[in-house]
Design an enzyme around this catalytic site. Structure first.
Site, PDB file in Angstrom:
ATOM      1  N   PRO A 114       0.788  -1.242   0.000  1.00  0.00           N
ATOM      2  CA  PRO A 114       0.000   0.000   0.000  1.00  0.00           C
ATOM      3  C   PRO A 114       0.818   1.288   0.000  1.00  0.00           C
ATOM      4  O   PRO A 114       0.296   2.363  -0.302  1.00  0.00           O
ATOM      5  CB  PRO A 114      -0.813  -0.114   1.294  1.00  0.00           C
ATOM      6  CG  PRO A 114      -0.805  -1.542   1.641  1.00  0.00           C
ATOM      7  CD  PRO A 114       0.504  -2.067   1.169  1.00  0.00           C
ATOM      8  N   GLY A 115       2.093   1.218   0.383  1.00  0.00           N
ATOM      9  CA  GLY A 115       2.935   2.403   0.303  1.00  0.00           C
ATOM     10  C   GLY A 115       2.438   3.554   1.150  1.00  0.00           C
ATOM     11  O   GLY A 115       2.097   3.395   2.320  1.00  0.00           O
ATOM     12  N   ARG A 116       2.339   4.720   0.515  1.00  0.00           N
ATOM     13  CA  ARG A 116       1.985   5.945   1.247  1.00  0.00           C
ATOM     14  C   ARG A 116       0.589   5.898   1.850  1.00  0.00           C
ATOM     15  O   ARG A 116       0.267   6.706   2.725  1.00  0.00           O
ATOM     16  CB  ARG A 116       2.115   7.143   0.311  1.00  0.00           C
ATOM     17  CG  ARG A 116       0.946   7.336  -0.634  1.00  0.00           C
ATOM     18  CD  ARG A 116       1.208   8.434  -1.633  1.00  0.00           C
ATOM     19  NE  ARG A 116       2.229   8.042  -2.568  1.00  0.00           N
ATOM     20  CZ  ARG A 116       3.048   8.894  -3.187  1.00  0.00           C
ATOM     21  NH1 ARG A 116       2.958  10.176  -2.939  1.00  0.00           N
ATOM     22  NH2 ARG A 116       3.954   8.469  -4.030  1.00  0.00           N
TER      23      ARG A 116
ATOM     24  N   ARG B  67       9.106  17.151  -2.350  1.00  0.00           N
ATOM     25  CA  ARG B  67       8.187  16.607  -3.345  1.00  0.00           C
ATOM     26  C   ARG B  67       7.602  17.661  -4.291  1.00  0.00           C
ATOM     27  O   ARG B  67       7.432  17.389  -5.486  1.00  0.00           O
ATOM     28  CB  ARG B  67       7.060  15.809  -2.676  1.00  0.00           C
ATOM     29  CG  ARG B  67       7.536  14.537  -1.984  1.00  0.00           C
ATOM     30  CD  ARG B  67       6.381  13.631  -1.565  1.00  0.00           C
ATOM     31  NE  ARG B  67       5.709  13.084  -2.719  1.00  0.00           N
ATOM     32  CZ  ARG B  67       4.523  13.476  -3.150  1.00  0.00           C
ATOM     33  NH1 ARG B  67       3.851  14.447  -2.518  1.00  0.00           N
ATOM     34  NH2 ARG B  67       3.975  12.928  -4.210  1.00  0.00           N
TER      35      ARG B  67
ATOM     36  N   CYS C 140      17.608  29.118  -0.405  1.00  0.00           N
ATOM     37  CA  CYS C 140      18.018  30.013  -1.493  1.00  0.00           C
ATOM     38  C   CYS C 140      17.722  29.388  -2.849  1.00  0.00           C
ATOM     39  O   CYS C 140      18.631  29.116  -3.651  1.00  0.00           O
ATOM     40  CB  CYS C 140      19.494  30.368  -1.358  1.00  0.00           C
ATOM     41  SG  CYS C 140      19.831  31.410   0.064  1.00  0.00           S
ATOM     42  N   GLU C 141      16.468  29.126  -3.106  1.00  0.00           N
ATOM     43  CA  GLU C 141      15.981  28.573  -4.370  1.00  0.00           C
ATOM     44  C   GLU C 141      14.606  29.155  -4.645  1.00  0.00           C
ATOM     45  O   GLU C 141      13.731  29.115  -3.767  1.00  0.00           O
ATOM     46  CB  GLU C 141      15.861  27.043  -4.307  1.00  0.00           C
ATOM     47  CG  GLU C 141      17.152  26.301  -4.136  1.00  0.00           C
ATOM     48  CD  GLU C 141      17.969  26.225  -5.419  1.00  0.00           C
ATOM     49  OE1 GLU C 141      17.386  26.435  -6.504  1.00  0.00           O
ATOM     50  OE2 GLU C 141      19.170  25.955  -5.318  1.00  0.00           O
TER      51      GLU C 141
ATOM     52  N   TYR D 257       8.303  16.558  -7.991  1.00  0.00           N
ATOM     53  CA  TYR D 257       7.177  15.939  -8.687  1.00  0.00           C
ATOM     54  C   TYR D 257       6.020  16.896  -8.974  1.00  0.00           C
ATOM     55  O   TYR D 257       4.931  16.439  -9.340  1.00  0.00           O
ATOM     56  CB  TYR D 257       6.623  14.775  -7.845  1.00  0.00           C
ATOM     57  CG  TYR D 257       7.648  13.759  -7.427  1.00  0.00           C
ATOM     58  CD1 TYR D 257       8.459  13.135  -8.375  1.00  0.00           C
ATOM     59  CD2 TYR D 257       7.811  13.412  -6.097  1.00  0.00           C
ATOM     60  CE1 TYR D 257       9.406  12.198  -7.991  1.00  0.00           C
ATOM     61  CE2 TYR D 257       8.750  12.473  -5.703  1.00  0.00           C
ATOM     62  CZ  TYR D 257       9.548  11.873  -6.662  1.00  0.00           C
ATOM     63  OH  TYR D 257      10.478  10.946  -6.283  1.00  0.00           O
TER      64      TYR D 257
END
Length: 483
Positions: free
Chosen positions: A330-332, A379, A410-411, A383
């Protein structure tokens, strides 16, 4: 009376629901014990966010132990019930890559689940937690000899193999040690899941799995899946358990899983007939989606289980074969919504942005900066993931305004929540909570800009405790040997 104008609404993406109650906690997005108290402050299992801030600081990952355990049980119970008549139940593997520490590994084990690992480090956590080898799985497209040997030493229940080259490596290492390796072959069923390209894993043009279609250069006239199956049958040091497929992550539609199940069962039947063997297991993967925003509609575990059981039942009947023992991942869907990240608001600013398709027309976009960012949740930048947020330290009676929650790094791409309605009076010092951060946030966290990674606290029955301590500057400097 005319409607109140919502600041920045002209810039909202089409998917974002209209601004409603800025104090609302959409149930699907939060752990089952998160609520607003009588004073408007968010609590989890009765513990207020201000108390968490005072004790542990921010940023902070806040996990509900009760919610995690309930989600784990729901998958185990639902799939066992749906598949009882087919194969006596289902093995549910928790995806360690989504979030793993020794405490969580013990929760997984105590709830009757198994644990999927992807590296020697994750195996080390499982060992430390006391998980027996037969309850563990090892994934990875390029396992080192050290990782494979560790898996063999631990007596892993299964090593999931991604290529013919890797299968030979496992067979040779097992033969050298005089043991037999439990192996599943990961196949790419050619199903395109409706998800981000970087987390879709069942199409041909990617690193995972053995192709049904492409001829393997090392086995002329045979697909990679066929060649690996032949070797797995013939190798004395391989216990060939069956096949595995994983079509991706954050998936809501059932069709992809159903197509994959039919393909894998058909191929299982073909290999069993060709070699006169019985393959006892089949893993149908997982990747079930969770609600990151109000528009996400995850399917209940029981609904997913019944739909998949119906496909397996019908396909096995058509093929005249018995169903192998099924497993899922099931993962997340277990850990994702169990956790939120708590931040403190810092600077705010508002800029004027041109509205798409309306020359010369601008609207305000408010930037709300918090004390974390892409170092604790990469994320959104990796993504294009969307999240939501609420002011958690209090309720507000003010009108909503479209806001962008950004980090301190700083992005320019350091965005935590791209679009969300927050109250007009959000201010420095307010605590913001971002739900759905249990999976792939702490696990992907970095020290960018030399930011210490935040702690993880588990909350249960009105008490909070550290399960992963936060890093310090001493930790960051410990590996620097220049001084």
């Amino acid at each position: 009376m005319s409607e109140t104008k919502i600041a920045g609404a002209e810039l909202a993406p089409s998917w974002l629901p209209d601004a409603g109650d800025v104090n609302e906690l959409v149930p699907a997005m939060w752990a089952n014990d998160v609520e607003r108290g009588p004073d408007g402050e968010v609590t989890i299992s009765g513990v207020s966010v201000s108390a968490l801030k005072e004790q542990f600081g921010t940023p902070l990952y806040v996990m509900s132990e009760g919610d995690f355990r309930a989600r784990a049980r729901s998958f185990k119970d639902a799939f066992d019930a749906a598949f009882a008549d087919l194969c006596g139940g289902v093995d549910v593997y928790y995806a360690g890559k989504s979030f793993l520490c020794t405490e969580v590994a013990r929760w997984v084990d105590s709830e009757g689940l198994r644990l999927d690992t992807c590296s020697g480090g994750e195996l080390a956590v499982a060992q430390r937690a006391g998980i027996s080898g037969e309850k563990l799985s090892l994934h990875g497209n390029n396992k080192s000899a050290a990782e494979i040997n560790r898996a063999l030493d631990m007596g892993l229940g299964r090593i999931v193999v991604d290529s013919l080259h890797e299968l030979r490596r496992v067979a040779e290492l097992a033969a050298t040690r005089g043991v037999v390796a439990n192996v599943m072959l990961r196949l790419t069923p050619g199903v395109h899941a409706h998800t981000h390209e970087n987390i879709a894993t069942a199409h041909e043009d990617q690193k995972f799995g053995l192709s049904f279609i492409a001829e393997d250069p090392e086995a002329p006239g045979m697909s990679a899946a066929e060649a690996a199956s032949k070797l797995a049958v013939e190798a004395e040091s391989i216990n060939f358990l069956g096949f595995h497929a994983h079509i991706g992550s954050q998936i809501f539609e059932a069709e992809g899983f159903e197509i994959a199940a039919r393909k894998l069962l058909g191929f299982t039947h073909e290999i069993q007939r060709k070699y006169g063997i019985t393959l006892p297991e089949l893993d149908l993967g997982g990747g079930y989606g969770i609600a990151y925003t109000a528009v996400d509609k995850p399917r209940p575990a029981a609904e997913v289980a019944q739909a998949m059981a119906a496909v397996v039942r019908a396909t096995c009947s058509e093929l005249g074969m018995s169903a192998p023992k099924l497993s899922i991942e099931p993962g997340r869907a277990i850990v994702g919504s169990s956790t939120f990240t708590l931040y403190e608001t810092g600077t705010l600013k508002t800029v004027q942005v041109e509205v798409d398709g309306q020359d010369g027309v601008t609207a305000p976009r408010r930037y709300v900066s918090v004390d974390g960012g892409m170092s604790d949740n990469p994320r959104p930048v990796l993504y294009d993931a969307d999240y939501s947020a609420v002011v958690a330290s209090r309720a507000s009676a003010e009108a909503p305004a479209l806001s962008r929650v950004v980090g301190k790094h700083c992005e320019s791409g350091d965005i935590v929540v791209r679009d969300v309605y927050l109250p007009n009076d959000v201010a420095a010092g307010d605590l913001l909570a971002v739900p759905g951060t249990g999976a792939y946030c702490w696990a992907l966290a970095s020290n960018y800009n030399y930011a210490p990674r935040p702690p993880v606290v588990a909350v249960k029955n009105g008490a909070a405790r550290l399960i992963v301590r936060g890093e310090t500057e001493d930790d960051l400097l410990a590996r620097d040997i220049g001084a």
